[in-house]
Each structure stands twice: as C-alpha cells, then as structure tokens.
Design an enzyme around this catalytic site. Sequence first.
Site, PDB file in Angstrom:
ATOM      1  N   HIS A  38       0.848  -1.204   0.000  1.00 14.43           N
ATOM      2  CA  HIS A  38       0.000   0.000   0.000  1.00 14.43           C
ATOM      3  C   HIS A  38       0.884   1.256   0.000  1.00 14.43           C
ATOM      4  CE1 HIS A  38      -3.041  -2.725   2.202  1.00 14.43           C
ATOM      5  NE2 HIS A  38      -3.629  -2.420   1.074  1.00 14.43           N
ATOM      6  N   LYS A  60     -15.813  -6.637   5.734  1.00 17.30           N
ATOM      7  CA  LYS A  60     -14.775  -7.387   6.443  1.00 17.30           C
ATOM      8  C   LYS A  60     -14.901  -7.163   7.954  1.00 17.30           C
ATOM      9  CE  LYS A  60     -11.568  -7.034   2.608  1.00 17.30           C
ATOM     10  NZ  LYS A  60     -10.304  -6.477   2.104  1.00 17.30           N
ATOM     11  N   ARG A  85      -2.414  -5.616  -8.501  1.00 10.47           N
ATOM     12  CA  ARG A  85      -1.236  -6.449  -8.251  1.00 10.47           C
ATOM     13  C   ARG A  85      -1.096  -7.584  -9.245  1.00 10.47           C
ATOM     14  NH1 ARG A  85      -3.274  -7.950  -2.681  1.00 10.47           N
ATOM     15  NH2 ARG A  85      -5.109  -7.638  -3.958  1.00 10.47           N
ATOM     16  N   SER A  91      -3.255  -7.779   3.245  1.00  8.61           N
ATOM     17  CA  SER A  91      -3.294  -7.586   4.696  1.00  8.61           C
ATOM     18  C   SER A  91      -3.594  -8.880   5.443  1.00  8.61           C
ATOM     19  CB  SER A  91      -4.342  -6.526   5.060  1.00  8.61           C
ATOM     20  OG  SER A  91      -4.046  -5.326   4.423  1.00  8.61           O
TER      21      SER A  91
HETATM   22  N1  COA Z   1      -0.372  -4.007  -1.436  1.00  6.82           N
HETATM   23  C1  COA Z   1      -0.758  -4.933  -0.590  1.00  6.82           C
HETATM   24  N2  COA Z   1      -2.020  -5.370  -0.472  1.00  6.82           N
HETATM   25  C2  COA Z   1      -2.927  -4.783  -1.244  1.00  6.82           C
HETATM   26  C3  COA Z   1      -2.599  -3.792  -2.161  1.00  6.82           C
HETATM   27  C4  COA Z   1      -1.248  -3.404  -2.246  1.00  6.82           C
HETATM   28  N3  COA Z   1      -0.830  -2.478  -3.084  1.00  6.82           N
HETATM   29  N4  COA Z   1      -3.713  -3.420  -2.807  1.00  6.82           N
HETATM   30  C5  COA Z   1      -4.708  -4.153  -2.293  1.00  6.82           C
HETATM   31  N5  COA Z   1      -4.230  -4.986  -1.354  1.00  6.82           N
HETATM   32  C6  COA Z   1      -4.964  -5.978  -0.591  1.00  6.82           C
HETATM   33  C7  COA Z   1      -5.565  -5.437   0.655  1.00  6.82           C
HETATM   34  O1  COA Z   1      -4.647  -5.564   1.724  1.00  6.82           O
HETATM   35  C8  COA Z   1      -6.761  -6.320   0.833  1.00  6.82           C
HETATM   36  O2  COA Z   1      -6.352  -7.494   1.456  1.00  6.82           O
HETATM   37  P1  COA Z   1      -7.317  -8.302   2.420  1.00  6.82           P
HETATM   38  O3  COA Z   1      -8.471  -8.737   1.574  1.00  6.82           O
HETATM   39  O4  COA Z   1      -6.467  -9.404   2.867  1.00  6.82           O
HETATM   40  O5  COA Z   1      -7.741  -7.369   3.511  1.00  6.82           O
HETATM   41  C9  COA Z   1      -7.177  -6.636  -0.590  1.00  6.82           C
HETATM   42  O6  COA Z   1      -6.042  -6.433  -1.374  1.00  6.82           O
HETATM   43  C10 COA Z   1      -8.203  -5.719  -1.165  1.00  6.82           C
HETATM   44  O7  COA Z   1      -8.647  -4.875  -0.231  1.00  6.82           O
HETATM   45  P2  COA Z   1      -8.616  -3.284  -0.233  1.00  6.82           P
HETATM   46  O8  COA Z   1      -7.714  -2.678  -1.206  1.00  6.82           O
HETATM   47  O9  COA Z   1      -8.489  -2.858   1.189  1.00  6.82           O
HETATM   48  O10 COA Z   1      -9.964  -2.992  -0.767  1.00  6.82           O
HETATM   49  P3  COA Z   1     -11.250  -3.530  -0.195  1.00  6.82           P
HETATM   50  O11 COA Z   1     -11.710  -4.432  -1.252  1.00  6.82           O
HETATM   51  O12 COA Z   1     -11.212  -4.078   1.168  1.00  6.82           O
HETATM   52  O13 COA Z   1     -11.995  -2.167  -0.060  1.00  6.82           O
HETATM   53  C11 COA Z   1     -13.374  -0.418  -0.744  1.00  6.82           C
HETATM   54  C12 COA Z   1     -12.725  -1.743  -1.052  1.00  6.82           C
HETATM   55  C13 COA Z   1     -13.367  -0.043   0.714  1.00  6.82           C
HETATM   56  C14 COA Z   1     -12.631   0.647  -1.503  1.00  6.82           C
HETATM   57  C15 COA Z   1     -14.815  -0.580  -1.258  1.00  6.82           C
HETATM   58  O14 COA Z   1     -15.413  -1.639  -0.586  1.00  6.82           O
HETATM   59  C16 COA Z   1     -15.632   0.655  -1.087  1.00  6.82           C
HETATM   60  O15 COA Z   1     -15.503   1.584  -1.850  1.00  6.82           O
HETATM   61  N6  COA Z   1     -16.521   0.668  -0.056  1.00  6.82           N
HETATM   62  C17 COA Z   1     -17.360   1.815   0.211  1.00  6.82           C
HETATM   63  C18 COA Z   1     -18.796   1.565  -0.188  1.00  6.82           C
HETATM   64  C19 COA Z   1     -18.965   1.808  -1.647  1.00  6.82           C
HETATM   65  O16 COA Z   1     -18.886   2.919  -2.146  1.00  6.82           O
HETATM   66  N7  COA Z   1     -19.258   0.730  -2.365  1.00  6.82           N
HETATM   67  C20 COA Z   1     -19.444   0.761  -3.762  1.00  6.82           C
HETATM   68  C21 COA Z   1     -18.162   0.437  -4.489  1.00  6.82           C
HETATM   69  S1  COA Z   1     -18.472   0.229  -6.190  1.00  6.82           S
END
Ligand code: COA
Length: 161
Positions: A17, A41, A92, A130
Amino acid sequence: MKIAIYPGTFDPITNGHLDIIERATQLFDKVIVTVAVNSSKTPMFTGEERVDMIQAIIKQKRFSNVSVEQFNGLLVSFATKRNATAIIRGLRAISDFEYEFQMALMNRKQSNKIDTVFLMPAEKYTYLNSSIVREIARLDGKFKDFVHPVVYRVLKKKLSL
Ligand code: COA
C-alpha cells in the site's frame, strides 16, 4: 489542485500500500488515504487504530501531500465532498482485475466526474495482502519485511508476541 483518494480497509497497511501511496504522490497534488470502516470485512484493528498507524507512517516518511481519514458510506460521495477527481487503486495481478473493473465502472455510474486510476506496486509486493500479513503474524512467522516498523510494533503488541 489535483486531489485523489486512496481507499481501502488497510487492516493493516502494508508496504505494498505504501508503495502505491508513494507513486500517487508523484501524480497528484494531494492524496487522501481513506480507511473504510463500514466494509463487509471484520477487521482486526479499529478504524482509529488503522488511521493512527497510517498517520504515524506519513509523519515518519515526511509525506507532505498525504493525509488520512476514516470514511463511512458511499466512496464516491466521500470523494466528491473532498473535491477529489480520482480514486487510486492498486493492481497487483490479473486476479485483481475483475473486481476492480466492476468497482471502477460502478463508481463511474455514481459520478462520471471521478475516474479510477490504477497503479501497479513494485513486483516484490504483488503477492502481499493484509490478511496474509495478519495470518503470518498470528502464527509467529516472519513479517518484518512486509510492513512499516510502526505496523510491526502495533501488530506484535496486538498479538502480545
Ligand atoms: N499491497 C498490498 N495489499 C494490497 C494492495 C497493495 N498495493 N492493494 C490491495 N491490497 C490488498 C488489501 O490488503 C486487501 O487485502 P485483504 O483482503 O487481505 O484485507 C485486498 O487487497 C483488497 O482490499 P482493499 O484494497 O483494502 O480494498 P477492499 O476491497 O477491502 O476495499 C473499498 C474496497 C473499501 C474501496 C470498497 O469496498 C468501497 O468503496 N466501499 C465503500 C462503499 C462503496 O462505495 N461501495 C461501492 C463500491 S463500487
């Protein structure tokens, strides 16, 4: 002023990140790391704990154009309130693509004034997420190379290792 938000769960923030944040700071005047607290989550860290870790890292790394906030609700509404014109997401591997594609298009349906910008982290971080960091830490494996020392300390303390 070009403002971008970088949303995620950040439970906890990893070096992957941070790599994305660093790249985003070269492209935008201001980057707001937005910590999602209402995701489906069940995080290990509270919203405040995640924000505090990111805040401490931003300070140590002297990122002058990065801030961090918690957010609840619709991502696009939050971005609009902050005058952001871009949502940063990390790509990724091919496996990220389908989900990210769907999210980017759905976000565009909500507001076509905000575009999603995909950045690729350094290759050494492509396998990182994560949950894997939390799992390795919980099992007392080696995870020092995957997270900032601030996160390393907080995670160790949380697990009382
Ligand atoms: N390096 C390491 N890990 C990474 C990464 C990077 N560069 N990019 C993504 N990841 C990992 C994260 O750690 C996470 O791992 P985990 O599943 O083990 O926790 C996973 O990839 C993806 O998660 P993250 O990037 O945190 O995104 P998310 O899918 O949890 O969150 C939101 C997505 C919060 C942005 C999305 O749910 C959201 O916008 N929510 C708000 C409500 C909304 O508007 N919804 C409509 C969306 S269309």
